[in-house]
Design a protein around this motif. Structure first.
Motif, mmCIF file in Angstrom:
data_model
loop_
_atom_site.group_PDB
_atom_site.id
_atom_site.type_symbol
_atom_site.label_atom_id
_atom_site.label_comp_id
_atom_site.label_asym_id
_atom_site.label_seq_id
_atom_site.Cartn_x
_atom_site.Cartn_y
_atom_site.Cartn_z
ATOM 1 N N VAL A 242 0.848 -1.283 0.146
ATOM 2 C CA VAL A 242 0.194 -0.156 0.182
ATOM 3 C C VAL A 242 0.986 1.132 -0.144
ATOM 4 N N VAL A 243 0.370 2.345 -0.750
ATOM 5 C CA VAL A 243 1.172 3.530 -0.837
ATOM 6 C C VAL A 243 0.203 4.640 -0.564
ATOM 7 N N PHE A 244 0.511 5.652 0.507
ATOM 8 C CA PHE A 244 -0.225 6.662 0.663
ATOM 9 C C PHE A 244 -0.021 7.971 0.274
ATOM 10 N N TYR A 245 -0.795 9.011 0.025
ATOM 11 C CA TYR A 245 -0.486 10.228 -0.707
ATOM 12 C C TYR A 245 -1.132 11.167 -0.045
ATOM 13 N N ASN A 246 -0.559 12.490 0.349
ATOM 14 C CA ASN A 246 -1.220 13.565 0.775
ATOM 15 C C ASN A 246 -1.499 14.617 -0.233
ATOM 16 N N GLN A 247 -1.962 15.786 -0.204
ATOM 17 C CA GLN A 247 -2.472 16.591 -1.223
ATOM 18 C C GLN A 247 -1.329 17.010 -2.169
ATOM 19 N N HIS A 248 0.133 17.191 -1.348
ATOM 20 C CA HIS A 248 1.109 17.587 -1.891
ATOM 21 C C HIS A 248 1.614 16.563 -2.862
ATOM 22 N N ASP A 249 1.591 15.333 -2.081
ATOM 23 C CA ASP A 249 2.194 14.034 -2.920
ATOM 24 C C ASP A 249 1.447 13.970 -4.400
ATOM 25 N N LEU A 250 -0.007 14.074 -4.222
ATOM 26 C CA LEU A 250 -0.755 13.990 -5.462
ATOM 27 C C LEU A 250 -0.517 14.809 -6.541
ATOM 28 N N ALA A 251 -0.418 16.175 -5.939
ATOM 29 C CA ALA A 251 -0.036 17.303 -7.011
ATOM 30 C C ALA A 251 1.317 16.904 -7.513
ATOM 31 N N ALA A 252 2.314 16.576 -6.873
ATOM 32 C CA ALA A 252 3.771 16.506 -7.386
ATOM 33 C C ALA A 252 3.692 15.291 -8.396
ATOM 34 N N TRP A 253 2.892 14.173 -8.075
ATOM 35 C CA TRP A 253 3.042 13.083 -9.022
ATOM 36 C C TRP A 253 1.979 13.576 -10.417
ATOM 37 N N ALA A 254 1.042 14.294 -10.309
ATOM 38 C CA ALA A 254 0.255 14.652 -11.374
ATOM 39 C C ALA A 254 1.347 15.240 -12.368
ATOM 40 N N ASN A 255 1.911 16.215 -11.650
ATOM 41 C CA ASN A 255 2.997 17.117 -12.519
ATOM 42 C C ASN A 255 4.024 16.205 -13.182
ATOM 43 N N LEU A 256 4.475 15.290 -12.338
ATOM 44 C CA LEU A 256 5.654 14.461 -13.123
ATOM 45 C C LEU A 256 4.768 13.602 -14.504
ATOM 46 N N VAL A 257 3.788 13.094 -14.243
ATOM 47 C CA VAL A 257 2.969 12.536 -15.447
ATOM 48 C C VAL A 257 2.726 13.423 -16.323
ATOM 49 N N ALA A 258 2.261 14.687 -16.258
ATOM 50 C CA ALA A 258 2.190 15.658 -17.119
ATOM 51 C C ALA A 258 3.649 15.855 -17.714
ATOM 52 N N ARG A 259 4.559 16.212 -16.950
ATOM 53 C CA ARG A 259 5.925 16.408 -17.748
ATOM 54 C C ARG A 259 6.260 15.242 -18.630
ATOM 55 N N SER A 260 5.826 13.674 -18.109
ATOM 56 C CA SER A 260 6.121 12.736 -18.929
ATOM 57 C C SER A 260 5.623 12.517 -20.348
ATOM 58 N N MET A 261 3.989 12.870 -20.164
ATOM 59 C CA MET A 261 3.407 13.002 -21.145
ATOM 60 C C MET A 261 3.735 14.049 -22.287
ATOM 61 N N PHE A 262 4.086 15.191 -21.572
ATOM 62 C CA PHE A 262 4.568 16.285 -22.640
ATOM 63 C C PHE A 262 5.980 15.905 -23.322
ATOM 64 N N ALA A 263 6.717 15.186 -22.637
ATOM 65 C CA ALA A 263 8.121 14.801 -23.387
ATOM 66 C C ALA A 263 7.863 13.963 -24.454
ATOM 67 N N ALA A 264 6.897 13.227 -24.542
ATOM 68 C CA ALA A 264 6.509 12.194 -25.599
ATOM 69 C C ALA A 264 5.724 12.780 -26.628
ATOM 70 N N GLY A 265 5.424 14.172 -26.322
ATOM 71 C CA GLY A 265 4.581 14.782 -27.391
ATOM 72 C C GLY A 265 3.112 15.004 -27.192
ATOM 73 N N VAL A 266 2.737 14.963 -26.111
ATOM 74 C CA VAL A 266 1.166 14.944 -25.725
ATOM 75 C C VAL A 266 1.159 16.506 -25.581
ATOM 76 N N ARG A 267 -0.122 17.080 -25.733
ATOM 77 C CA ARG A 267 -0.263 18.807 -25.884
ATOM 78 C C ARG A 267 -1.625 18.841 -25.036
ATOM 79 N N ASP A 268 -1.850 20.103 -24.666
ATOM 80 C CA ASP A 268 -3.338 20.191 -24.183
ATOM 81 C C ASP A 268 -4.391 20.312 -25.331
ATOM 82 N N THR A 269 -4.121 20.306 -26.510
ATOM 83 C CA THR A 269 -4.811 20.024 -27.761
ATOM 84 C C THR A 269 -5.154 18.754 -28.085
ATOM 85 N N ASP A 270 -4.554 17.711 -27.302
ATOM 86 C CA ASP A 270 -5.027 16.328 -27.535
ATOM 87 C C ASP A 270 -6.234 15.676 -26.721
#
Ligand code: ADP
Ligand code: ZN
Length: 439
Positions: free
Chosen positions: A99-127
């Motif tokens: 089991v892994v637990f997250y507080n609000q900060h952890d969730l925000a930081a995680w979402a940002n890393l996934v956004a960064r990853s998707m962006f690196a692969a070429g995904v944009r806000d128009t997708d």
């Protein structure tokens, strides 16, 4: 714009190292608040403030899956439950879930890393992003969901399964990016055929994101050919948040590990000493931004190497090669060490071979035997037994050259092997009357 976070993604090595150890200091202070690490620090005489560099970090013992299981559920928590807002569990591929637990900060930081990853692969806000994987405890669902929202894409939380409906959603909303596990992709493509549709002509798909289980470069090539778009490798594990730990950029030359959020070490799984740069070993990660449940020097059991040199994209974060498998996937047959992915690589390079295979280990007359059931493609059934037998012999020969053991090979009809709900099960080990899963 080339990067999601231009500054963080292009830090010089010395800046990155400085940032890592600054964040590590805070992480250790937090970790000391958890019952588990408080005990570890006490036992090993570790003052969190005394860890100032990589050499010091090595004074901290590794954390293993067993440690997490033994302190289930709350032993690694650093805060009262009041501050925690979510939990996820690992898929439990190799035993009881973690089991892994997250507080609000952890969730925000995680979402940002996934956004960064998707962006690196070429995904944009128009997708238009369709997430074809299980929502719920598996981190691939909500992890990509919040990451894609953070990026600003239109998200379709489609969930797993029901391929025909997935295709309908893709057509209705003009999906341009999908995320799913590799073992599902080829099955999914077959459904397009059944519906007399071609993803290149009848959808707007332009990017595939895929990961969560080992897959070979040959499998990626196949997927790219079948869908006519690029497929990017995504690596993550629940213990380190989930997806967004390492991701391929548009150059597809290995996965960038987000080193401002994780310290990466590669160790020899037997001696636990660091391997020489560029050599294959086990990945070990330390979280740098997690608050609710920091994890230090976590032994992932995932084997790969750091790719030397710089990436043409300009990101400075280290790149890792494809995951070869988990150290516990490896099987020993007649004294030879074999990874399922070695077998997959050979099979997926043969156009006559279908989408799935199953490796069965058994004891026959006291000796180990490996047999491989191989699905063939519908076009391979030409009515000629002779052609099939020749194919079978070629597979035996090529597999022998790769794994140095002669396997028994059985050709089976397309789509006839059992499919699992989530991650694919590649190895059935009847030697211990148990079942090993590839991943
Ligand atoms: P479980 O360990 O129960 O499968 P997770 O769902 O957290 O739980 O899966 C994480 C694991 O999945 C990783 O440790 C790794 O073995 C595997 N994995 C994740 N991404 C990839 C990838 N891109 N390539 C190969 N294996 C991967
Ligand atoms: Zn790159």
């Amino acid at each position: 714009m080339t990067y999601w976070e231009p500054q963080s993604e292009t830090l010089s090595r010395s800046e990155l190292t400085r940032l890592q150890f600054d964040r590590l200091g805070k992480t250790l202070e937090r970790a000391a608040k958890s019952p588990y690490y408080a005990e570890v620090f006490k036992r090993h005489n570790i003052e969190p403030g005394s860890i100032r560099g990589l050499d010091d970090l090595r004074r901290i013992p590794f954390t293993t899956k067993e440690d997490l299981r033994n302190h289930f559920p709350y032993g690694l928590l650093t805060t009262p439950i009041k501050e925690i807002v979510r939990l996820h569990c690992s898929s439990g591929t190799t035993g009881n879930p973690i089991v892994v637990f997250y507080n609000q900060h952890d969730l925000a930081a995680w979402a940002n890393l996934v956004a960064r990853s998707m962006f690196a692969a070429g995904v944009r806000d128009t997708d238009v992003f369709q997430n074809i994987c299980g929502y719920g405890l598996f981190t691939g669902g909500l992890g990509f969901q919040y990451g894609a929202e953070r990026l600003g894409a239109l998200t379709i939380p489609a969930g797993a399964g029901n391929s025909k409906r997935q295709i309908k959603l893709m057509q209705d909303f003009g999906t341009t990016v999908i995320h799913t596990i590799p073992s599902y992709l080829m099955r999914f493509r077959a459904v397009f055929d059944e519906m007399c549709l071609d993803p290149c002509k009848h959808t707007k798909l332009r990017i595939i994101l895929t990961g969560a289980e080992p897959h070979s470069e040959e499998t990626r090539q196949r997927v790219q050919k079948l869908f006519g778009v690029k497929a990017f490798n995504s690596y993550g594990l629940s213990e380190m948040n989930g997806p967004g730990v390492a991701f391929e950029c548009e150059h597809q030359t290995g996965m960038h590990v987000w080193e401002d959020s994780y310290i990466l070490e590669v160790v020899d799984p037997d001696t636990l000493e660091p391997v020489e740069p560029g050599k294959t070993g086990e990945l070990v990660f330390t979280t740098l931004t997690r608050e609710a449940q920091p994890i230090l020097r976590y032994r992932t059991r995932d084997l790969t190497r750091v790719i030397p040199g710089d990436c043409p994209c300009g990101r400075t974060h280290a790149r890792i090669d494809r995951i070869q498998g988990r150290s516990d996937d490896m099987f020993i047959i007649k004294g030879v060490n074999v990874f399922p992915i070695q077998i997959e690589r050979i099979l997926m390079s043969m156009p006559e071979v279908g989408n799935d295979y199953l490796i069965v280990l058994d004891t026959v007359k006291g000796a180990d035997e490996v047999s491989v059931q191989v699905e063939v493609r519908p076009e391979t059934f030409t009515g000629s037994m002779d052609a099939l037998e020749k194919l079978r012999q070629r597979i035996v020969r090529d597999l022998h050259d790769e794994i140095l053991v002669t396997p028994k090979v059985e050709l089976v009809e397309p789509d006839s092997l059992p499919k699992s709900e989530g991650k694919a099960v590649r190895v059935k080990d009847l030697r211990n009357k148990g079942c090993l899963s590839q991943q």
